[in-house]
Design an enzyme around this catalytic site. Structure first.
Site, mmCIF file in Angstrom:
data_model
loop_
_atom_site.group_PDB
_atom_site.id
_atom_site.type_symbol
_atom_site.label_atom_id
_atom_site.label_comp_id
_atom_site.label_asym_id
_atom_site.label_seq_id
_atom_site.Cartn_x
_atom_site.Cartn_y
_atom_site.Cartn_z
ATOM 1 N N SER A 164 0.868 -1.188 0.000
ATOM 2 C CA SER A 164 0.000 0.000 0.000
ATOM 3 C C SER A 164 0.897 1.228 0.000
ATOM 4 O O SER A 164 1.519 1.527 1.021
ATOM 5 C CB SER A 164 -0.879 0.022 1.250
ATOM 6 O OG SER A 164 -1.623 -1.154 1.354
ATOM 7 N N LYS B 225 -7.032 1.848 -3.111
ATOM 8 C CA LYS B 225 -6.648 1.340 -1.779
ATOM 9 C C LYS B 225 -6.741 2.461 -0.724
ATOM 10 O O LYS B 225 -7.199 2.237 0.402
ATOM 11 C CB LYS B 225 -5.226 0.778 -1.837
ATOM 12 C CG LYS B 225 -4.616 0.417 -0.500
ATOM 13 C CD LYS B 225 -5.336 -0.726 0.194
ATOM 14 C CE LYS B 225 -4.725 -1.010 1.557
ATOM 15 N NZ LYS B 225 -5.500 -1.976 2.331
ATOM 16 N N LYS C 191 0.343 5.650 8.010
ATOM 17 C CA LYS C 191 0.911 5.855 6.666
ATOM 18 C C LYS C 191 -0.200 5.996 5.632
ATOM 19 O O LYS C 191 -0.194 6.920 4.809
ATOM 20 C CB LYS C 191 1.817 4.660 6.307
ATOM 21 C CG LYS C 191 2.220 4.611 4.860
ATOM 22 C CD LYS C 191 2.455 3.210 4.346
ATOM 23 C CE LYS C 191 1.372 2.236 4.638
ATOM 24 N NZ LYS C 191 1.375 0.982 3.933
HETATM 25 N N1 LIG Z 1 -1.456 -6.387 7.792
HETATM 26 C C1 LIG Z 1 -2.573 -6.117 7.148
HETATM 27 O O1 LIG Z 1 -3.675 -6.435 7.623
HETATM 28 C C2 LIG Z 1 -2.538 -5.460 5.790
HETATM 29 C C3 LIG Z 1 -3.700 -5.491 5.022
HETATM 30 C C4 LIG Z 1 -3.700 -4.898 3.767
HETATM 31 C C5 LIG Z 1 -2.557 -4.274 3.293
HETATM 32 N N2 LIG Z 1 -1.428 -4.227 4.066
HETATM 33 C C6 LIG Z 1 -0.240 -3.557 3.505
HETATM 34 O O2 LIG Z 1 0.660 -4.580 3.094
HETATM 35 C C7 LIG Z 1 2.005 -4.119 3.225
HETATM 36 C C8 LIG Z 1 2.765 -5.086 4.137
HETATM 37 O O3 LIG Z 1 2.114 -5.064 5.395
HETATM 38 P P1 LIG Z 1 2.423 -6.125 6.563
HETATM 39 O O4 LIG Z 1 1.298 -6.015 7.511
HETATM 40 O O5 LIG Z 1 2.802 -7.452 5.974
HETATM 41 O O6 LIG Z 1 3.689 -5.414 7.225
HETATM 42 P P2 LIG Z 1 4.963 -6.025 7.944
HETATM 43 O O7 LIG Z 1 4.643 -7.303 8.636
HETATM 44 O O8 LIG Z 1 5.538 -4.908 8.737
HETATM 45 O O9 LIG Z 1 5.947 -6.363 6.730
HETATM 46 C C9 LIG Z 1 6.598 -5.356 6.022
HETATM 47 C C10 LIG Z 1 7.592 -5.979 5.063
HETATM 48 O O10 LIG Z 1 8.281 -4.918 4.373
HETATM 49 C C11 LIG Z 1 9.693 -5.111 4.521
HETATM 50 N N3 LIG Z 1 10.375 -3.828 4.486
HETATM 51 C C12 LIG Z 1 10.066 -2.713 5.184
HETATM 52 N N4 LIG Z 1 10.913 -1.712 4.875
HETATM 53 C C13 LIG Z 1 11.791 -2.212 3.964
HETATM 54 C C14 LIG Z 1 12.888 -1.667 3.251
HETATM 55 N N5 LIG Z 1 13.268 -0.401 3.427
HETATM 56 N N6 LIG Z 1 13.533 -2.467 2.391
HETATM 57 C C15 LIG Z 1 13.146 -3.746 2.213
HETATM 58 N N7 LIG Z 1 12.114 -4.333 2.850
HETATM 59 C C16 LIG Z 1 11.442 -3.564 3.713
HETATM 60 C C17 LIG Z 1 9.826 -5.815 5.858
HETATM 61 O O11 LIG Z 1 11.094 -6.417 5.963
HETATM 62 P P3 LIG Z 1 11.660 -6.853 7.417
HETATM 63 O O12 LIG Z 1 11.061 -8.195 7.684
HETATM 64 O O13 LIG Z 1 13.118 -6.868 7.250
HETATM 65 O O14 LIG Z 1 11.197 -5.811 8.417
HETATM 66 C C18 LIG Z 1 8.675 -6.806 5.772
HETATM 67 O O15 LIG Z 1 8.999 -7.901 4.954
HETATM 68 C C19 LIG Z 1 1.915 -2.687 3.788
HETATM 69 O O16 LIG Z 1 1.989 -1.785 2.724
HETATM 70 C C20 LIG Z 1 0.532 -2.661 4.442
HETATM 71 O O17 LIG Z 1 0.014 -1.357 4.509
HETATM 72 C C21 LIG Z 1 -1.388 -4.837 5.292
#
Ligand SMILES: NC(=O)c1ccc[n+]([C@@H]2O[C@H](COP(=O)([O-])OP(=O)(O)OC[C@H]3O[C@@H](n4cnc5c(N)ncnc54)[C@H](OP(=O)(O)O)[C@@H]3O)[C@@H](O)[C@H]2O)c1
Length: 345
Positions: free
Chosen positions: A142, A217, A285
């Protein structure tokens, strides 16, 4: 096609057998007006090689599903340890997004925000540095629409097709393959990738050109952010007024006040389970990107603005990594109350 480039064990399937990839192609036009070729998801029964970047709360389930669907899978995550389960299930590891791209027909990114997407896609060791003409890059993070458009432009210059395809749904929903997926980019690229989306989602919506998936989104999460905030406010008021908070969850499961936010977050707020499903940081964010979009469009969003301020306060209190329903605790402090079951209920 060189299957061995870039990843440590990419050319064997999940059972250790060698896989041959004959990928058929459909035409697409690059920014130079050239006809590039796009791989389609299946050809002659053979599966495309997928590279997956971002093994977080969401990505771990999405990548697992693609591997289980039979796609030879290569993964990369900044924190390598998070990929252990996928590697045990047969995925290959790439040392960088660049080498992952060299070993893939389609690359999917699922990272935190615009900065992270830029880095893994456009950085010196990024996907575009390793991708060849005909690769498809699908960014399911997102992020801001303008970032999606910027990455698409740089991809096009290398005849790499790009889709922005963020999702809606919690990690549990991702595990079940029932996400909502909003897609921006060329329609023919979208159609070519539809079989991949069908592994991940139950509702797939084509939103328009580059950046429109990311735009949809933001609109979706405006509603979600405000709904979570409204659910938290309602629970705080209910408790202060002497009600049992479960009565609110119960009655709002029918009628016009019904929201997914209360259904899924209400019970967790009452149980004080703030373990992250979708973090305060991520919701902040998204509502910040919503505010920027509203600014560009000249639209006032007073309610979304208020929800963002409470998220900002939660971050200032060190709660950024908790679930976004932790906004409840900020509202509790403002009302000098705690949401808990009423004695005897
Ligand atoms: N969780 C939900 O319910 C949900 C639902 C819909 C959409 N989303 C969206 O989906 C996306 C992922 O969300 P999530 O909940 O899975 O978050 P998350 O668990 O915090 O995972 C984030 C991922 O991004 C990686 N990352 C962050 N900064 C980085 C960088 N500078 N370089 C390389 N990798 C980086 C992290 O790596 P590390 O493991 O090294 O930290 C991790 O693999 C976000 O955009 C979020 O808004 C989430």
């Amino acid at each position: 096609m060189d299957q061995d480039q870039g990843a440590t064990s990419p050319a064997a399937d999940r059972h250790g057998r060698r896989v041959h990839h004959e990928v058929s192609r459909c035409a697409a036009t690059t920014c130079n007006g050239e006809r590039a070729t796009l791989p389609v998801a299946f050809s002659g029964g053979r599966m495309q090689r997928i590279g997956f970047i971002g093994i977080g709360l969401m990505g771990q389930h999405m990548a697992r599903r693609l591997g289980e669907a039979g796609h030879p899978l290569t993964v990369w995550n900044r924190t390598a340890a998070k990929a252990t389960a996928l590697l045990s299930a047969g995925a290959a590891w790439a040392d960088s997004p660049k080498s992952l791209a060299q070993a893939s027909d389609v690359v999917i990114t699922m990272v935190t925000d615009s900065g992270a997407s830029e880095q893994v896609s456009c950085g010196p060791d990024g996907v575009l540095a390793g991708g060849r003409a005909g690769l498809v890059l699908i960014d399911m993070s997102s992020i801001a629409p303008e970032t999606s458009r910027g990455i698409a432009e740089r991809a096009q210059a290398k005849a790499i097709a790009m889709l922005d395809a963020p999702v809606t749904g919690a990690p549990r929903v991702a595990a079940e393959g029932k996400l909502g997926i909003m897609v921006g980019g060329a329609r023919e690229t979208f159609e070519a990738c539809r079989p991949i989306f069908q592994v991940l989602g139950a509702k797939i919506v084509y939103a328009g050109g580059h950046g429109m998936g990311s735009t949809l989104k933001l609109v979706n999460n405006l509603i979600l952010g405000v709904s979570i905030h409204a659910a938290a406010e309602a629970l705080v008021l209910a408790v202060k007024a002497g009600l049992d908070p479960h009565s609110v969850v119960e009655i709002t499961s029918v009628g016009g006040a019904r929201t997914g936010a209360m259904e899924t977050r209400g019970p967790r707020m009452i149980e004080r389970d703030f373990s992250p499903h979708f973090s305060v940081n991520n919701m902040y964010k998204d509502l910040s990107n919503v505010a920027k979009l509203a600014d560009e469009c000249g639209v006032s969003l007073p309610v979304a603005g208020a929800a963002r301020e409470i998220l900002r306060a939660a971050r200032s209190q060190g709660k950024g990594d908790l679930d976004s329903c932790a906004v409840l605790t900020v509202l509790e402090a403002m009302a000098n109350t705690i949401v808990q079951r009423k004695a005897g209920c």
